[in-house]
Write an enzyme that holds these catalytic residues in place. Structure first.
Site, PDB file in Angstrom:
ATOM      1  CG  ASP A  48      40.164  43.636  37.428  1.00  0.00           C
ATOM      2  OD1 ASP A  48      40.250  44.737  36.846  1.00  0.00           O
ATOM      3  OD2 ASP A  48      41.149  43.045  37.924  1.00  0.00           O
ATOM      4  CG  ASP A  49      40.576  44.885  33.321  1.00  0.00           C
ATOM      5  OD1 ASP A  49      40.616  45.788  34.166  1.00  0.00           O
ATOM      6  OD2 ASP A  49      41.598  44.362  32.844  1.00  0.00           O
ATOM      7  CB  CYS A  88      43.638  47.744  38.622  1.00  0.00           C
ATOM      8  SG  CYS A  88      43.199  46.649  37.266  1.00  0.00           S
ATOM      9  NE  ARG A  92      40.973  47.100  41.291  1.00  0.00           N
ATOM     10  CZ  ARG A  92      40.102  46.092  41.244  1.00  0.00           C
ATOM     11  NH1 ARG A  92      39.657  45.551  42.347  1.00  0.00           N
ATOM     12  NH2 ARG A  92      39.712  45.612  40.086  1.00  0.00           N
ATOM     13  CE  LYS A 145      43.204  44.092  40.417  1.00  0.00           C
ATOM     14  NZ  LYS A 145      43.195  44.137  38.955  1.00  0.00           N
ATOM     15  CG  HIS A 147      46.068  46.173  42.135  1.00  0.00           C
ATOM     16  ND1 HIS A 147      45.792  46.190  40.785  1.00  0.00           N
ATOM     17  CD2 HIS A 147      47.417  46.219  42.241  1.00  0.00           C
ATOM     18  CE1 HIS A 147      46.914  46.231  40.116  1.00  0.00           C
ATOM     19  NE2 HIS A 147      47.913  46.248  40.979  1.00  0.00           N
ATOM     20  CB  SER A 170      46.376  42.258  38.297  1.00  0.00           C
ATOM     21  OG  SER A 170      45.953  43.589  38.387  1.00  0.00           O
ATOM     22  CG  HIS A 250      42.731  41.713  35.012  1.00  0.00           C
ATOM     23  ND1 HIS A 250      43.853  41.010  34.657  1.00  0.00           N
ATOM     24  CD2 HIS A 250      43.138  43.003  35.199  1.00  0.00           C
ATOM     25  CE1 HIS A 250      44.885  41.829  34.629  1.00  0.00           C
ATOM     26  NE2 HIS A 250      44.477  43.053  34.955  1.00  0.00           N
ATOM     27  CG  ASP A 302      38.884  47.614  37.679  1.00  0.00           C
ATOM     28  OD1 ASP A 302      38.300  47.122  36.684  1.00  0.00           O
ATOM     29  OD2 ASP A 302      40.105  47.453  37.887  1.00  0.00           O
ATOM     30  CG  ASN A 303      40.002  49.184  34.511  1.00  0.00           C
ATOM     31  OD1 ASN A 303      40.669  48.928  35.506  1.00  0.00           O
ATOM     32  ND2 ASN A 303      39.910  48.336  33.507  1.00  0.00           N
ATOM     33  CE  LYS A 323      43.734  47.399  32.624  1.00  0.00           C
ATOM     34  NZ  LYS A 323      43.874  46.017  33.120  1.00  0.00           N
TER      35      LYS A 323
HETATM   36 MG    MG Z   1      40.901  46.632  36.123  1.00  0.00          MG
END
Ligand code: MG
Length: 484
Positions: A48-49, A88, A92, A145, A147, A170, A250, A302-303, A323
């Site tokens: 994540d991130d 996010c 996803r 996660k 989301h 998150s 994240h 994811d980003n 992001k």
């Molecule tokens: Mg993310």
């Protein structure tokens, strides 16, 4: 007689060679199409991130990631791999449905992601990758996660997953009463407050039940790994799909005691190095169980990095921005495929996306992708197994339901630009144009010299728009904050 004997021997040798060739070819066919008794297992490891530049093998000078580096040297390292959105929730949704989020309403210009008080989630008509693989008898688990909606009907167990263990959104999203704290914690909270799990009252769920609140985030990455290994262990005799979506790195950042304070990169480095170590545990498990040759593992994020978090956010390396933006740093990710004996080691500079995982894995499992809707994923298996050029030539960069940029081959045109977390929108006519392979940092606008490329990209956009039906906005309605 002597002559006849030699002829017979040659005949035998030829027949034997044909037999060996046919056997090998059939075995290769079986592996690549998995039509026989040996379907691939799939494991998606989704950070994540994490930014493009946050792994050793992608050039970070002080974050040490020996396991991911090794995974890349044994597998395929993709350098032009994208996600479906720069934040996010839509990212996803793209991975799990194989579709641009604009098609299923999982993106919005009002709320960029789902919140704990969001009324909706992934529409039930969407067919997730887990639902696809269930059709082929896979055991499916979502760990980490989610989301894509935290109300019961939107949870993983109602979207094709047999099992869920994780934080449903998150790791900075508190309960509804404290929603005001979201986003303010970097500015207003002390570092100690940010290190306290009670400051982020996020629930940990097993299937549809909350089993811990606040979730102990210091140990969450390790526990996600334990759950994954347990699931693999329990399902080693059947095909399985595990979607392990880490909540980290994240912000807020949490590492276990073993890793906290150990990385030269600081706490962000601690967190990434712990993920690296735990990825190694998953790979070791597959190898020790004899499953590695029959499993495809992919690691990506994811980003891009959350740059407004300053030193607590990651790095996009040489890519521009991060992001929240449609510059490369927001949507191009590290991506490593690993399947010893099936995926030859190499570096792939062709284009791939997380949506392609949907089509590739469905196809390998022998399940056709839905034909009653547009699926954006493309089957990458020829590139994975035989190093063929990637079949993907186009990439669409959406922010909300607006198309900001389009890449066709080497070139990317920006029709709209906007800073990741600023409201000002700038439209460009003609669009800004960058040769992404020559200029990955998007510094040198070459639009003036290439009207023919702009025309070609405009044609791609026109064709794309002809088939585009936008889904109703699933992110805008919230219980506490209402409908904007
Ligand atoms: Mg993310």
């Amino acid at each position: 007689m002597k002559k006849k004997g030699i002829g017979f021997n040659i005949q035998m040798v030829v027949l034997f060679a044909v037999f060996i060739f046919t056997t090998c070819w059939q075995s290769g066919e079986k592996q690549s199409k998995t039509t026989g008794k040996t379907p691939f297992n799939f494991v998606i490891l989704f950070a994540d991130d994490m930014g493009y530049g946050d792994l050793g093998v992608y050039g970070h000078p002080t974050i040490r990631t020996p396991r991911l580096d090794k995974m890349a040297s044994e597998g395929q390292k993709w350098t032009n791999f994208y996600v479906g959105a720069s934040v996010c929730t839509p990212s996803r949704a793209a991975l799990l449905t194989g579709r641009l989020p604009v098609r299923n309403g999982m993106t919005s210009r009002i709320n960029r992601v789902l919140f704990p008080d969001s009324k909706n989630g992934l529409p039930t008509e969407e067919v997730t990758l887990a639902e696809q693989l269930k059709k082929a008898g896979y055991a499916t688990a979502c760990v980490g996660k989610w989301h894509l909606g935290s109300k019961e009907q939107y949870l993983p167990t109602n979207n094709g997953f047999d099992y869920y263990y994780g934080i449903p959104y998150s790791n900075d999203m508190d309960n509804v009463a404290d929603l005001e704290a979201i986003g303010g914690y970097l500015k207003f909270w002390t570092s100690e407050e940010r290190r306290d799990i009670h400051s982020f009252n996020v629930p940990l769920m097993r299937n549809t039940e909350v089993i811990e609140r606040p979730a102990n985030q210091h140990t969450i990455t390790k526990r996600y790994t334990d759950e994954t290994i347990k699931f693999i262990n329990e399902h080693q005799n059947n095909p399985f799909f595990v979607y392990l979506a880490y909540n980290l790195p994240h912000v807020p950042l949490f590492a276990s005691e073993k890793f906290e304070g150990t990385s030269p990169r600081g706490l962000y480095g601690d967190v990434v190095e712990e993920i690296d170590y735990l990825v190694g545990r998953v790979l070791d498990t597959l190898q020790s169980m004899g499953l590695a040759e029959n499993t495809i593992v992919v690691f990506t994020s994811d980003n891009g990095p959350w740059l407004i978090m300053n030193q607590e956010g990651g790095s996009a390396g040489l890519l521009r921005n991060g992001k929240g933006s449609t510059w490369e740093g927001g949507m191009r990710e590290p991506c490593i495929f690993w399947s010893p004996g099936n995926i030859p080691p190499g570096i792939v500079t062709g284009i791939g996306t997380t949506m392609d995982l949907y089509t590739t894995f469905s196809t390998l499992a022998g399940v056709p992708v839905p034909d009653d809707r547009v699926v954006d994923g493309i089957d990458l298996s020829e590139t994975l197994f035989r190093n063929a050029p990637s079949p993907r030539n186009e990439m669409f960069y959406y922010r909300g339901d607006w198309l900001y940029a389009v890449r066709v081959g080497d070139y990317k045109a920006h029709f709209i630009t906007q800073e990741a977390y600023q409201p000002e929108v700038t439209r460009h006519d003609p669009p800004l144009l960058y040769n992404i392979n020559v200029d990955p940092s998007e510094k040198y606008d070459v639009s003036a010299g290439h009207p023919e490329i702009i025309k070609r990209i405009n044609d791609v956009v026109r064709k794309h728009n002809e088939k585009l039906i936008k889904g109703a906005d699933m992110l805008k309605d919230r219980e506490v904050f209402g409908t904007n």
